[in-house]
Design a protein around this motif. Structure first.
Motif: not given
Length: 198
Positions: A126, A128, A173-175, A177, A182
């Motif tokens: 993933e 970010a 993006g996902e924290h 990641t 991920p």
């Protein structure tokens, strides 16, 4: 049902904290993968592919020594204009890295792979995108004085969960990641493999 033990193939404090914070029971064992040699062999790979291949190699390495366990391998790369950048060795190099990121976006790619009995059972990467603000030289001096050697623990020379947050203008993006793994897809894969309750 006896659940297979979970092993993190890493000494990363951030990844251990992620798993512990999410109440994922695990132990850690550092892989013996020669990361510089593996990276050197991946000359045509994108930064995201490098992260995934490193994660796979780490998981397989530890899995070969830990039968009956689910081994999590994970790695992160910094992508600046399509180039994979490596960790720096000292604070002078950290200063240069941060200057190269100043006022620009870059991408972090976090790869994870789960191995069981010497085979890859799951793999994901993933990404970010983070944009560093146009900070002053005086701020950079203060930041590096505050962070000291901790700045060397990340390829981007910042900890978003620490003072590095002040370097940012925008984050997409996902924290987890961004922190280096991920976590949500990893936990779902652990459930699918029976290592976590469903």
């Amino acid at each position: 049902m006896v659940r297979p033990p979970i092993v993190l193939a890493s000494a990363s404090a951030a990844r251990r904290a992620m798993l512990s914070g999410a109440a994922v029971p695990h132990t850690a064992q550092v892989s013996e993968v020669d990361e510089p040699a593996l990276k050197a062999s991946l000359t045509d790979a994108s930064p995201a592919e490098v992260a995934l291949e490193l994660a796979r190699a780490k998981a397989l390495d530890v899995s070969a020594r830990r039968p009956g366990t689910v081994v999590i391998g994970s790695d992160q790369t910094l992508d600046l204009d399509g180039r994979t950048l490596d960790k720096v060795a000292d604070l002078a190099a950290a200063r240069e890295r941060l200057i190269s990121l100043r006022g620009r976006p870059h991408r972090l790619h976090s790869g994870a792979a789960l191995a069981l009995d010497g085979r890859i059972a799951f793999a994901v990467v993933e990404s970010a995108t983070l944009t560093v603000r146009d900070f002053s030289d005086a701020f950079l001096d203060d930041y590096l004085a505050t962070e000291g050697p901790r700045a060397l623990g990340s390829v981007a020379c910042y900890r978003l969960e620490g003072p590095g947050a002040q370097l940012m203008a925008a984050v997409e993006g996902e924290h987890f990641t961004i922190l280096g793994m991920p976590l949500f897809p990893v936990m779902q894969a652990l459930r699918n493999l029976g290592a976590l309750p469903s």
